[in-house]
Design a protein around this motif. Structure first.
Motif, PDB file in Angstrom:
ATOM      1  N   VAL B 197      -0.156   6.251   3.110  1.00 34.55           N
ATOM      2  CA  VAL B 197      -1.130   6.282   4.200  1.00 34.55           C
ATOM      3  C   VAL B 197      -1.985   5.012   4.184  1.00 34.55           C
ATOM      4  O   VAL B 197      -2.159   4.333   5.210  1.00 34.55           O
ATOM      5  CB  VAL B 197      -2.034   7.542   4.070  1.00 34.55           C
ATOM      6  CG1 VAL B 197      -3.121   7.520   5.132  1.00 34.55           C
ATOM      7  CG2 VAL B 197      -1.216   8.798   4.203  1.00 34.55           C
ATOM      8  N   ILE B 198      -2.505   4.688   3.002  1.00 32.15           N
ATOM      9  CA  ILE B 198      -3.401   3.531   2.879  1.00 32.15           C
ATOM     10  C   ILE B 198      -2.665   2.243   3.259  1.00 32.15           C
ATOM     11  O   ILE B 198      -3.180   1.397   3.985  1.00 32.15           O
ATOM     12  CB  ILE B 198      -3.939   3.435   1.429  1.00 32.15           C
ATOM     13  CG1 ILE B 198      -4.846   4.624   1.139  1.00 32.15           C
ATOM     14  CG2 ILE B 198      -4.671   2.119   1.191  1.00 32.15           C
ATOM     15  CD1 ILE B 198      -6.181   4.605   1.812  1.00 32.15           C
ATOM     16  N   HIS B 199      -1.416   2.129   2.778  1.00 29.67           N
ATOM     17  CA  HIS B 199      -0.659   0.903   3.070  1.00 29.67           C
ATOM     18  C   HIS B 199      -0.361   0.774   4.558  1.00 29.67           C
ATOM     19  O   HIS B 199      -0.364  -0.317   5.104  1.00 29.67           O
ATOM     20  CB  HIS B 199       0.637   0.890   2.252  1.00 29.67           C
ATOM     21  CG  HIS B 199       0.393   0.454   0.844  1.00 29.67           C
ATOM     22  ND1 HIS B 199       1.354  -0.059   0.025  1.00 29.67           N
ATOM     23  CD2 HIS B 199      -0.745   0.440   0.130  1.00 29.67           C
ATOM     24  CE1 HIS B 199       0.829  -0.366  -1.141  1.00 29.67           C
ATOM     25  NE2 HIS B 199      -0.447  -0.058  -1.107  1.00 29.67           N
ATOM     26  N   SER B 200      -0.110   1.950   5.189  1.00 31.73           N
ATOM     27  CA  SER B 200       0.165   1.926   6.619  1.00 31.73           C
ATOM     28  C   SER B 200      -1.060   1.407   7.386  1.00 31.73           C
ATOM     29  O   SER B 200      -0.943   0.532   8.250  1.00 31.73           O
ATOM     30  CB  SER B 200       0.533   3.345   7.065  1.00 31.73           C
ATOM     31  OG  SER B 200       0.740   3.368   8.424  1.00 31.73           O
ATOM     32  N   ILE B 201      -2.242   1.930   7.026  1.00 35.80           N
ATOM     33  CA  ILE B 201      -3.489   1.483   7.672  1.00 35.80           C
ATOM     34  C   ILE B 201      -3.714   0.010   7.360  1.00 35.80           C
ATOM     35  O   ILE B 201      -4.048  -0.802   8.229  1.00 35.80           O
ATOM     36  CB  ILE B 201      -4.689   2.333   7.182  1.00 35.80           C
ATOM     37  CG1 ILE B 201      -4.522   3.790   7.621  1.00 35.80           C
ATOM     38  CG2 ILE B 201      -6.011   1.781   7.705  1.00 35.80           C
ATOM     39  CD1 ILE B 201      -5.530   4.739   7.017  1.00 35.80           C
ATOM     40  N   SER B 202      -3.493  -0.339   6.085  1.00 34.30           N
ATOM     41  CA  SER B 202      -3.755  -1.706   5.643  1.00 34.30           C
ATOM     42  C   SER B 202      -2.852  -2.716   6.362  1.00 34.30           C
ATOM     43  O   SER B 202      -3.304  -3.770   6.812  1.00 34.30           O
ATOM     44  CB  SER B 202      -3.537  -1.761   4.130  1.00 34.30           C
ATOM     45  OG  SER B 202      -3.770  -3.047   3.680  1.00 34.30           O
ATOM     46  N   ARG B 203      -1.558  -2.343   6.486  1.00 37.31           N
ATOM     47  CA  ARG B 203      -0.612  -3.257   7.167  1.00 37.31           C
ATOM     48  C   ARG B 203      -1.049  -3.490   8.621  1.00 37.31           C
ATOM     49  O   ARG B 203      -1.058  -4.609   9.106  1.00 37.31           O
ATOM     50  CB  ARG B 203       0.801  -2.671   7.126  1.00 37.31           C
ATOM     51  CG  ARG B 203       1.560  -2.998   5.858  1.00 37.31           C
ATOM     52  CD  ARG B 203       3.041  -2.717   6.021  1.00 37.31           C
ATOM     53  NE  ARG B 203       3.299  -1.322   6.336  1.00 37.31           N
ATOM     54  CZ  ARG B 203       3.468  -0.378   5.421  1.00 37.31           C
ATOM     55  NH1 ARG B 203       3.402  -0.681   4.141  1.00 37.31           N
ATOM     56  NH2 ARG B 203       3.703   0.861   5.768  1.00 37.31           N
ATOM     57  N   THR B 204      -1.411  -2.378   9.287  1.00 32.69           N
ATOM     58  CA  THR B 204      -1.817  -2.485  10.697  1.00 32.69           C
ATOM     59  C   THR B 204      -3.071  -3.335  10.837  1.00 32.69           C
ATOM     60  O   THR B 204      -3.126  -4.244  11.674  1.00 32.69           O
ATOM     61  CB  THR B 204      -2.068  -1.073  11.278  1.00 32.69           C
ATOM     62  OG1 THR B 204      -0.949  -0.260  11.005  1.00 32.69           O
ATOM     63  CG2 THR B 204      -2.314  -1.126  12.762  1.00 32.69           C
ATOM     64  N   THR B 205      -4.097  -3.054  10.001  1.00 30.05           N
ATOM     65  CA  THR B 205      -5.361  -3.794  10.129  1.00 30.05           C
ATOM     66  C   THR B 205      -5.154  -5.265   9.775  1.00 30.05           C
ATOM     67  O   THR B 205      -5.764  -6.140  10.388  1.00 30.05           O
ATOM     68  CB  THR B 205      -6.455  -3.183   9.240  1.00 30.05           C
ATOM     69  OG1 THR B 205      -5.913  -2.985   7.939  1.00 30.05           O
ATOM     70  CG2 THR B 205      -6.951  -1.867   9.772  1.00 30.05           C
ATOM     71  N   GLN B 206      -4.267  -5.532   8.794  1.00 24.16           N
ATOM     72  CA  GLN B 206      -4.006  -6.939   8.449  1.00 24.16           C
ATOM     73  C   GLN B 206      -3.343  -7.681   9.604  1.00 24.16           C
ATOM     74  O   GLN B 206      -3.684  -8.827   9.908  1.00 24.16           O
ATOM     75  CB  GLN B 206      -3.113  -6.998   7.215  1.00 24.16           C
ATOM     76  CG  GLN B 206      -3.909  -6.778   5.939  1.00 24.16           C
ATOM     77  CD  GLN B 206      -3.321  -7.507   4.770  1.00 24.16           C
ATOM     78  OE1 GLN B 206      -2.183  -7.971   4.847  1.00 24.16           O
ATOM     79  NE2 GLN B 206      -4.070  -7.631   3.699  1.00 24.16           N
ATOM     80  N   ALA B 207      -2.398  -6.974  10.240  1.00 25.31           N
ATOM     81  CA  ALA B 207      -1.724  -7.603  11.381  1.00 25.31           C
ATOM     82  C   ALA B 207      -2.733  -7.906  12.488  1.00 25.31           C
ATOM     83  O   ALA B 207      -2.689  -8.962  13.116  1.00 25.31           O
ATOM     84  CB  ALA B 207      -0.626  -6.674  11.906  1.00 25.31           C
ATOM     85  N   ILE B 208      -3.674  -6.969  12.692  1.00 24.33           N
ATOM     86  CA  ILE B 208      -4.698  -7.177  13.734  1.00 24.33           C
ATOM     87  C   ILE B 208      -5.611  -8.337  13.328  1.00 24.33           C
ATOM     88  O   ILE B 208      -5.975  -9.174  14.157  1.00 24.33           O
ATOM     89  CB  ILE B 208      -5.492  -5.877  13.963  1.00 24.33           C
ATOM     90  CG1 ILE B 208      -4.588  -4.857  14.631  1.00 24.33           C
ATOM     91  CG2 ILE B 208      -6.723  -6.118  14.819  1.00 24.33           C
ATOM     92  CD1 ILE B 208      -5.079  -3.450  14.549  1.00 24.33           C
TER      93      ILE B 208
END
Lengths: 74, 494
Positions: B197-208
């Motif tokens: 879950v954390i990595h999914s959020i982290s990947r998305t926010t990093q891309a943004i």
């Protein structure tokens, strides 16, 4: 609860062939002629087991014989 | 554009275990809680079972001792000897231990060979090693002092119970080890889930962060809490995107709409400075330039007003008041304007209409709608202002809510569907309205005011013309207190 130190255990004297014979004599001290067959059988089995070295099994039978005797009306 | 996203989210250190990892901490807390709970539960079972066994032995000895004391009181040593012999003869369980000695320590009765040296007749419990024919067992005993120096020892061979206790201890210990292994497995699973879950959020926010505003959190469709978080984050991102687009669009519009009057004013002043032949021509040029700069000021004021309304700060000025007199004040002003333009102005209003909101601000919204209707209506056209109360669907409390339905209808040029969808955007001007004076902020201001009142602004075609409708929920209480209107605001028409 205190645990007693010391290597020397106290001997239980009732765990012996001599005690078997004592129980057998207690049974005999009741009126022999009127002993029920079941009690006679228990006494003989118990004495035999004690002689064979199976003291605890023998004692158990002899004790059951005494209890039965005490429950039997004179 | 999307930049490459680092595989190790949030600056994660590589490696299987990271002590500063939140997922590891969660897993550890879960595991420790699980293991401690199991330990507590199994200890309770152990303590309950072993304690019960101990209690039964102590109870049996205590009851036995009372019976023997009464025999002693009745018959003395001889009677006690007889009863001890009787009990040993009938001890089918073969675990009873008795010893009666006199003041010299001489054996009188019982099945123990001698009095244990360390045991004093002080009514304490002792654990004693005893020797049977072939085994060495443990006995639990209690010693009692009798009159005339006699001492009595009563006990039970507890080797059977000790064995049971050992078996129970072993079983519970193994059960605890198994539970601990399950806790480790469960902790590992929780850690994996959490990391996912954390990595999914982290990947998305990093891309943004790297500029890819099109990235969104994956929604699994299971409708669970994780999906809820993903949807909330995605909605937040959508809103941020919309706001950024809006800011970009407004920035462009401000730059464009402010440049025109400023450039015009500059040109007029420059032209006057170079070519004005007398003071009158110079003054005329200055007046025109001032007019253009006033236009710039009014645009800035309108923008600030919208921003202030959208921030929600104006809600503190809300009061309960009758809307009809407030609407009549506005109508009075615009009746004259409509007459000047050769228009028919009709009003369709109830006698009273309790309303909760900002009086001056709501008047501003209605004034803007009427101003638009007058601007875009052909001569002899009809403008209608209507207000009514309608019942809404049944609410959760079982009552029906009430809704203010206010509309301004004109017979003007109207708007196509595409323009109606964008009409409330700042600086938006429909193609037909390009030649009409205005800045494109009027409906944006109305939209902001309606939203502040938790309402909706809707546009519909009147064929010909436009229907502008405002729907605002009304308070439950119908009592209208005479509200004093707050400080009057200048009505900004655009």
């Amino acid at each position: 609860m205190r645990i007693m130190p010391g290597p020397k255990p106290i001997i239980i004297t009732s765990d012996s062939v001599a005690f078997c014979f004592r129980l057998s004599r207690v049974i005999d001290s009741y009126n022999k002629g009127t002993l029920p067959r079941k009690i006679i059988q228990l006494r003989e089995e118990g004495t035999d087991l004690c002689r064979q070295g199976l003291v605890r099994s023998g004692l158990a039978r002899l004790r059951r014989a005494i209890i039965s005797l005490k429950r039997t009306p004179p | 554009m999307s930049a490459p996203v680092a595989s190790n989210a949030a600056g994660a250190q590589p490696g299987f275990l990271r002590l500063r990892s939140v997922s590891l901490r969660f897993a550890l807390v879960y595991g420790i809680l699980f293991v401690c709970s199991a330990l507590l539960f199994l200890s309770f079972i152990w303590w309950g079972t072993v304690g019960l066994l101990e209690h039964r032995v102590e109870q049996a000895i205590t009851i036995d001792s009372r019976a023997l004391f009464s025999v002693w009181e009745e018959s003395g040593p001889s009677g006690l000897t007889m009863i001890i012999d009787d009990r040993l003869e009938q001890d089918v369980d073969d675990n009873a231990l008795y010893l009666l000695v006199n003041k010299d320590g001489k054996w009188i009765a019982g099945n123990l060979a001698e009095w244990p040296r360390q045991i004093l007749p002080n009514h304490h419990w002792f654990s004693l090693p005893v020797q049977r024919a072939y085994t060495q067992d443990i006995a639990k005993v209690r010693a009692y002092a009798l009159p005339d120096g006699y001492r009595l020892l009563i006990g039970r061979d507890i080797s059977g119970r000790t064995l049971l206790r050992k078996m129970l201890t072993d079983t519970l210990l193994w059960a605890w080890i198994m539970v601990s292994l399950l806790a480790i497995g469960g902790g590992w699973l929780i850690r994996r889930l959490f990391r996912h879950v954390i990595h999914s959020i982290s990947r998305t926010t990093q891309a943004i962060t790297h500029g890819d505003m099109s990235r969104r959190m994956p929604v699994q469709g299971s409708d669970d809490e994780l999906d809820e978080i993903a949807k909330t984050i995605n909605e937040m991102l959508d809103r941020i995107s919309r706001l950024m687009d809006g800011v970009r669009q407004v920035s462009n519009a401000i730059a464009h709409d402010l440049r025109t009057p400023i450039t015009r004013a500059r040109t007029q002043l420059e032209d006057a400075a170079l070519h004005a032949k007398n003071e009158a021509e110079l003054r005329a040029a200055i007046d025109k330039a001032v007019g253009n700069l006033d236009n710039v000021t009014s645009i800035c004021e309108a923008l600030l007003r919208i921003a202030q309304i959208e921030s929600g700060a104006r809600r503190s000025a809300f009061t309960l008041f009758d809307l009809i007199p407030a609407l009549q004040d506005v109508c009075e002003l615009y009746e004259a304007v409509a007459e000047d333009h050769g228009l028919i102005f009709k009003q369709n209003l109830p006698t009273h209409l309790p309303f909760f909101g900002d009086r001056a601000m709501f008047q501003q919204a209605v004034a803007n709608l009427l101003d638009n209707a007058i601007k875009f209506s052909p001569p002899n056209g009809t403008i209608t202002l209507s207000a009514e109360i309608v019942s809404t669907a049944r609410r959760s409390d079982g009552n029906r809510g009430k809704l203010l339905n206010l509309s301004v209808t004109d017979e003007g040029i109207g708007m196509n569907e595409e323009d109606m969808a964008r009409a409330s955007e700042r600086f938006f001007r429909a193609e037909q309205a390009r030649n009409t004076p205005g800045s494109g902020l009027g409906l944006a201001l109305v939209q902001a005011i309606v939203q502040l009142h938790d309402g909706q602004l809707q546009l519909a075609s009147n064929s010909p013309g436009l229907i502008t409708r405002i729907e605002i929920p009304l308070p439950d209480a119908e009592i209208v207190s005479p509200a004093t209107p707050p400080a009057e605001h200048a009505i900004i028409n655009s």
